[in-house]
Design a protein around this motif. Structure first.
Motif, PDB file in Angstrom:
ATOM      1  N   LYS A  91       0.551   4.649   8.771  1.00  9.18           N
ATOM      2  CA  LYS A  91      -0.123   5.727   8.133  1.00  9.18           C
ATOM      3  C   LYS A  91       0.672   6.714   7.320  1.00  9.18           C
ATOM      4  CE  LYS A  91      -3.411   9.305   9.405  1.00  9.18           C
ATOM      5  NZ  LYS A  91      -4.414   9.631  10.570  1.00  9.18           N
ATOM      6  N   GLY A  92       0.324   6.955   6.035  1.00 12.77           N
ATOM      7  CA  GLY A  92       0.991   7.876   5.235  1.00 12.77           C
ATOM      8  C   GLY A  92       2.453   7.332   4.562  1.00 12.77           C
ATOM      9  N   VAL A  93       2.705   6.062   4.786  1.00  9.22           N
ATOM     10  CA  VAL A  93       3.851   5.347   4.245  1.00  9.22           C
ATOM     11  C   VAL A  93       3.399   4.794   3.091  1.00  9.22           C
ATOM     12  CG1 VAL A  93       5.421   3.697   4.872  1.00  9.22           C
ATOM     13  CG2 VAL A  93       4.979   5.341   6.632  1.00  9.22           C
ATOM     14  N   LYS A  94       4.113   4.596   1.889  1.00 10.72           N
ATOM     15  CA  LYS A  94       3.977   3.900   0.817  1.00 10.72           C
ATOM     16  C   LYS A  94       4.099   2.526   0.950  1.00 10.72           C
ATOM     17  CE  LYS A  94       4.907   3.654  -4.251  1.00 10.72           C
ATOM     18  NZ  LYS A  94       5.790   4.247  -5.306  1.00 10.72           N
ATOM     19  N   SER A  95       3.275   1.676   0.858  1.00  9.33           N
ATOM     20  CA  SER A  95       3.180   0.285   0.861  1.00  9.33           C
ATOM     21  C   SER A  95       2.244  -0.447  -0.103  1.00  9.33           C
ATOM     22  CB  SER A  95       2.852   0.017   2.307  1.00  9.33           C
ATOM     23  OG  SER A  95       1.563   0.252   2.689  1.00  9.33           O
ATOM     24  N   LYS A  96       2.447  -1.700   0.017  1.00 11.50           N
ATOM     25  CA  LYS A  96       1.404  -2.483  -0.917  1.00 11.50           C
ATOM     26  C   LYS A  96       1.280  -3.690  -0.080  1.00 11.50           C
ATOM     27  CE  LYS A  96       4.499  -5.109  -3.841  1.00 11.50           C
ATOM     28  NZ  LYS A  96       4.895  -5.202  -5.252  1.00 11.50           N
ATOM     29  N   THR A  97       0.053  -4.656  -0.490  1.00 15.52           N
ATOM     30  CA  THR A  97      -0.229  -5.928   0.053  1.00 15.52           C
ATOM     31  C   THR A  97       0.361  -7.011  -0.653  1.00 15.52           C
ATOM     32  OG1 THR A  97      -2.100  -5.000   0.974  1.00 15.52           O
ATOM     33  CG2 THR A  97      -1.956  -7.391   0.950  1.00 15.52           C
ATOM     34  N   GLY A  98       1.155  -7.742  -0.069  1.00 15.22           N
ATOM     35  CA  GLY A  98       1.903  -8.830  -0.776  1.00 15.22           C
ATOM     36  C   GLY A  98       1.143 -10.127  -0.599  1.00 15.22           C
ATOM     37  N   ALA A  99       1.887 -11.076  -1.039  1.00 17.54           N
ATOM     38  CA  ALA A  99       1.208 -12.496  -1.211  1.00 17.54           C
ATOM     39  C   ALA A  99       0.847 -13.066   0.120  1.00 17.54           C
ATOM     40  CB  ALA A  99       2.292 -13.262  -1.726  1.00 17.54           C
ATOM     41  N   THR A 100       1.409 -12.785   1.212  1.00 15.96           N
ATOM     42  CA  THR A 100       1.122 -13.054   2.582  1.00 15.96           C
ATOM     43  C   THR A 100      -0.012 -12.271   3.366  1.00 15.96           C
ATOM     44  OG1 THR A 100       2.833 -11.417   3.596  1.00 15.96           O
ATOM     45  CG2 THR A 100       3.682 -13.785   3.097  1.00 15.96           C
TER      46      THR A 100
END
Length: 231
Positions: A91-100
Protein backbone atom coordinates in the motif's frame (compact mmCIF):
# COMPACT_ATOMS: atom_id res chain seq x y z
CA UNK A 1 33.99 -25.31 11.97
CA UNK A 2 35.17 -21.75 11.43
CA UNK A 3 32.03 -19.77 10.58
CA UNK A 4 34.18 -16.78 9.65
CA UNK A 5 34.55 -18.42 6.23
CA UNK A 6 30.78 -18.18 5.72
CA UNK A 7 30.89 -14.47 6.43
CA UNK A 8 32.99 -13.95 3.29
CA UNK A 9 30.12 -14.98 1.00
CA UNK A 10 28.67 -12.02 -0.90
CA UNK A 11 24.94 -11.22 -0.89
CA UNK A 12 22.61 -8.59 -2.28
CA UNK A 13 19.48 -6.96 -0.87
CA UNK A 14 16.26 -7.61 -2.80
CA UNK A 15 12.48 -7.50 -2.47
CA UNK A 16 10.69 -10.71 -3.42
CA UNK A 17 6.97 -10.41 -4.16
CA UNK A 18 4.41 -13.12 -4.85
CA UNK A 19 0.72 -13.95 -4.69
CA UNK A 20 -2.45 -14.26 -6.77
CA UNK A 21 -6.17 -13.44 -6.75
CA UNK A 22 -5.66 -10.14 -4.93
CA UNK A 23 -3.47 -11.64 -2.20
CA UNK A 24 0.04 -10.23 -2.56
CA UNK A 25 3.02 -9.64 -0.32
CA UNK A 26 6.71 -8.84 -0.43
CA UNK A 27 9.74 -9.41 1.75
CA UNK A 28 13.43 -8.61 1.90
CA UNK A 29 15.70 -11.44 0.76
CA UNK A 30 19.45 -11.69 0.36
CA UNK A 31 20.00 -15.26 -0.86
CA UNK A 32 19.24 -15.01 -4.59
CA UNK A 33 21.48 -16.30 -7.37
CA UNK A 34 21.31 -16.82 -11.11
CA UNK A 35 21.73 -20.54 -11.67
CA UNK A 36 21.86 -20.74 -15.46
CA UNK A 37 21.91 -18.29 -18.38
CA UNK A 38 20.13 -20.26 -21.11
CA UNK A 39 17.47 -20.75 -20.05
CA UNK A 40 17.74 -17.94 -17.50
CA UNK A 41 17.02 -19.46 -14.10
CA UNK A 42 17.07 -18.08 -10.54
CA UNK A 43 17.27 -19.74 -7.14
CA UNK A 44 15.83 -17.91 -4.12
CA UNK A 45 15.87 -18.92 -0.46
CA UNK A 46 12.73 -18.12 1.59
CA UNK A 47 11.92 -18.90 5.24
CA UNK A 48 9.05 -21.37 5.55
CA UNK A 49 7.32 -19.27 8.21
CA UNK A 50 7.13 -16.16 6.03
CA UNK A 51 3.84 -15.18 4.39
CA UNK A 52 5.65 -14.77 1.07
CA UNK A 53 6.67 -18.43 1.24
CA UNK A 54 3.01 -19.49 1.38
CA UNK A 55 2.14 -17.20 -1.53
CA UNK A 56 4.94 -18.58 -3.70
CA UNK A 57 3.69 -22.08 -2.99
CA UNK A 58 0.11 -21.09 -3.88
CA UNK A 59 0.85 -19.07 -7.00
CA UNK A 60 3.96 -20.75 -8.38
CA UNK A 61 5.34 -17.31 -9.25
CA UNK A 62 7.63 -14.65 -7.79
CA UNK A 63 9.29 -11.36 -8.69
CA UNK A 64 12.68 -10.08 -7.55
CA UNK A 65 13.22 -6.31 -7.36
CA UNK A 66 16.88 -5.27 -7.11
CA UNK A 67 17.33 -2.50 -4.55
CA UNK A 68 19.57 0.53 -4.88
CA UNK A 69 22.04 1.69 -2.23
CA UNK A 70 19.84 4.78 -1.95
CA UNK A 71 16.87 2.79 -0.58
CA UNK A 72 16.04 4.28 2.87
CA UNK A 73 16.13 2.10 5.95
CA UNK A 74 12.44 2.69 6.66
CA UNK A 75 11.60 1.20 3.27
CA UNK A 76 13.81 -1.83 3.92
CA UNK A 77 12.30 -2.15 7.40
CA UNK A 78 8.76 -2.24 5.95
CA UNK A 79 9.55 -5.29 3.86
CA UNK A 80 12.09 -6.86 6.21
CA UNK A 81 10.72 -6.48 9.73
CA UNK A 82 6.93 -6.43 9.34
CA UNK A 83 4.62 -9.33 8.51
CA UNK A 84 2.37 -9.25 5.48
CA UNK A 85 -0.20 -11.08 7.60
CA UNK A 86 -0.59 -7.86 9.62
CA UNK A 87 0.37 -5.08 7.20
CA UNK A 88 -0.35 -4.36 3.54
CA UNK A 89 3.25 -3.73 2.59
CA UNK A 90 2.43 -2.75 -0.98
CA UNK A 91 0.00 0.00 0.00
CA UNK A 92 1.45 3.34 -1.03
CA UNK A 93 4.45 1.70 -2.71
CA UNK A 94 5.05 2.37 -6.40
CA UNK A 95 4.55 -0.88 -8.30
CA UNK A 96 3.18 -2.33 -11.50
CA UNK A 97 1.70 -5.66 -12.55
CA UNK A 98 4.02 -7.71 -14.69
CA UNK A 99 3.75 -10.69 -17.00
CA UNK A 100 3.22 -13.08 -14.08
CA UNK A 101 0.42 -11.00 -12.55
CA UNK A 102 2.58 -10.40 -9.47
CA UNK A 103 3.24 -6.78 -8.38
CA UNK A 104 6.68 -5.49 -9.26
CA UNK A 105 8.09 -3.07 -6.66
CA UNK A 106 9.57 -0.07 -8.48
CA UNK A 107 10.40 2.26 -5.58
CA UNK A 108 14.19 2.36 -5.06
CA UNK A 109 14.60 -0.51 -7.55
CA UNK A 110 17.25 -0.71 -10.27
CA UNK A 111 15.58 -3.58 -12.08
CA UNK A 112 13.27 -6.55 -11.72
CA UNK A 113 13.12 -10.22 -12.68
CA UNK A 114 9.88 -12.20 -13.00
CA UNK A 115 9.93 -15.97 -12.65
CA UNK A 116 7.71 -19.05 -12.58
CA UNK A 117 8.57 -21.79 -10.09
CA UNK A 118 10.14 -24.81 -11.78
CA UNK A 119 11.09 -26.77 -8.66
CA UNK A 120 12.05 -26.51 -5.01
CA UNK A 121 14.48 -27.98 -2.49
CA UNK A 122 13.87 -28.41 1.23
CA UNK A 123 16.53 -26.49 3.15
CA UNK A 124 15.30 -27.14 6.69
CA UNK A 125 14.05 -23.77 7.95
CA UNK A 126 14.00 -22.47 4.37
CA UNK A 127 12.87 -23.57 0.93
CA UNK A 128 15.01 -22.99 -2.13
CA UNK A 129 12.71 -22.16 -5.03
CA UNK A 130 14.01 -22.59 -8.57
CA UNK A 131 12.40 -20.17 -11.02
CA UNK A 132 12.41 -19.90 -14.80
CA UNK A 133 12.78 -16.23 -15.78
CA UNK A 134 9.89 -15.05 -17.95
CA UNK A 135 10.61 -11.30 -17.99
CA UNK A 136 13.23 -8.86 -16.76
CA UNK A 137 13.99 -5.17 -17.23
CA UNK A 138 15.79 -2.18 -15.77
CA UNK A 139 13.82 0.23 -13.60
CA UNK A 140 16.26 2.92 -12.48
CA UNK A 141 19.85 4.07 -12.18
CA UNK A 142 22.30 3.68 -9.34
CA UNK A 143 24.39 1.05 -7.57
CA UNK A 144 22.89 -2.25 -6.39
CA UNK A 145 22.86 -2.57 -2.61
CA UNK A 146 25.03 -5.34 -1.27
CA UNK A 147 24.43 -6.99 2.07
CA UNK A 148 27.79 -5.66 3.28
CA UNK A 149 26.73 -2.10 2.40
CA UNK A 150 23.41 -2.61 4.20
CA UNK A 151 25.28 -3.73 7.33
CA UNK A 152 28.39 -1.57 7.33
CA UNK A 153 27.08 1.70 5.87
CA UNK A 154 23.36 1.61 6.62
CA UNK A 155 23.81 -0.07 10.02
CA UNK A 156 21.20 -2.70 9.16
CA UNK A 157 20.53 -6.02 10.84
CA UNK A 158 18.95 -9.26 9.64
CA UNK A 159 15.59 -10.52 10.89
CA UNK A 160 15.64 -13.90 12.61
CA UNK A 161 14.02 -15.46 9.53
CA UNK A 162 17.02 -14.61 7.33
CA UNK A 163 19.29 -17.51 6.30
CA UNK A 164 22.33 -15.52 7.46
CA UNK A 165 20.92 -14.49 10.86
CA UNK A 166 23.23 -16.66 12.99
CA UNK A 167 26.23 -15.60 10.93
CA UNK A 168 25.35 -11.95 11.54
CA UNK A 169 25.47 -12.49 15.29
CA UNK A 170 28.81 -14.26 15.06
CA UNK A 171 30.27 -11.52 12.89
CA UNK A 172 29.05 -8.61 14.99
CA UNK A 173 31.34 -5.60 15.18
CA UNK A 174 33.12 -4.85 18.45
CA UNK A 175 30.81 -2.75 20.57
CA UNK A 176 31.45 0.79 21.69
CA UNK A 177 31.42 1.80 25.37
CA UNK A 178 28.16 0.89 27.12
CA UNK A 179 26.56 4.34 27.19
CA UNK A 180 27.66 5.32 23.65
CA UNK A 181 25.21 3.32 21.56
CA UNK A 182 21.63 2.08 21.86
CA UNK A 183 20.06 -0.98 20.26
CA UNK A 184 16.48 -1.50 19.11
CA UNK A 185 14.97 -4.35 21.14
CA UNK A 186 12.72 -5.25 18.20
CA UNK A 187 15.03 -5.54 15.18
CA UNK A 188 18.56 -5.08 16.54
CA UNK A 189 19.34 -1.80 14.76
CA UNK A 190 22.11 0.04 16.62
CA UNK A 191 21.95 3.81 17.01
CA UNK A 192 25.52 5.14 17.02
CA UNK A 193 25.80 8.81 18.09
CA UNK A 194 28.91 9.16 15.94
CA UNK A 195 26.82 8.42 12.84
CA UNK A 196 23.39 9.71 13.89
CA UNK A 197 20.51 9.07 11.50
CA UNK A 198 20.95 11.62 8.68
CA UNK A 199 18.18 10.06 6.60
CA UNK A 200 15.73 11.10 9.31
CA UNK A 201 17.20 14.44 10.30
CA UNK A 202 19.44 13.30 13.19
CA UNK A 203 22.90 14.75 12.63
CA UNK A 204 26.09 12.83 13.31
CA UNK A 205 27.31 13.48 16.85
CA UNK A 206 23.81 13.57 18.37
CA UNK A 207 23.62 11.73 21.69
CA UNK A 208 20.74 9.29 21.98
CA UNK A 209 19.44 11.27 24.94
CA UNK A 210 19.13 14.32 22.67
CA UNK A 211 17.24 12.51 19.92
CA UNK A 212 13.58 13.70 19.86
CA UNK A 213 11.09 11.35 21.53
CA UNK A 214 9.11 11.33 18.28
CA UNK A 215 12.02 9.62 16.49
CA UNK A 216 11.47 5.98 15.55
CA UNK A 217 13.76 3.14 14.54
CA UNK A 218 14.68 3.66 10.86
CA UNK A 219 14.47 -0.07 10.22
CA UNK A 220 11.35 -1.37 11.95
CA UNK A 221 9.60 1.81 13.12
CA UNK A 222 9.81 0.99 16.83
CA UNK A 223 9.44 3.93 19.25
CA UNK A 224 12.51 5.45 20.90
CA UNK A 225 11.48 3.93 24.24
CA UNK A 226 12.08 0.46 22.76
CA UNK A 227 15.84 1.13 22.59
CA UNK A 228 18.21 -0.18 25.24
CA UNK A 229 21.83 0.61 26.09
CA UNK A 230 24.10 -1.50 23.88
CA UNK A 231 26.28 -3.34 26.34
Amino acid sequence: MNRAALHQISYGVYIVTSGKDGKFNGQIANSIVQVTSRPATLAICINKENYTHALIRESGKFVVSILSEAAPMAFIGLFGFKSGRDVDKLKGVKSKTGATGVPIVLDHALGFIEAEVAGELDGGTHTIFLGNVVEADLAGEGTPMTYAYYQNVKGGKSPKSAPTYEADAAAAKPKAPAAARYVCSICGYVYDPAEGDPDNGIAAGTRFEDVPDSWTCPVCGAEKKMFEVDR
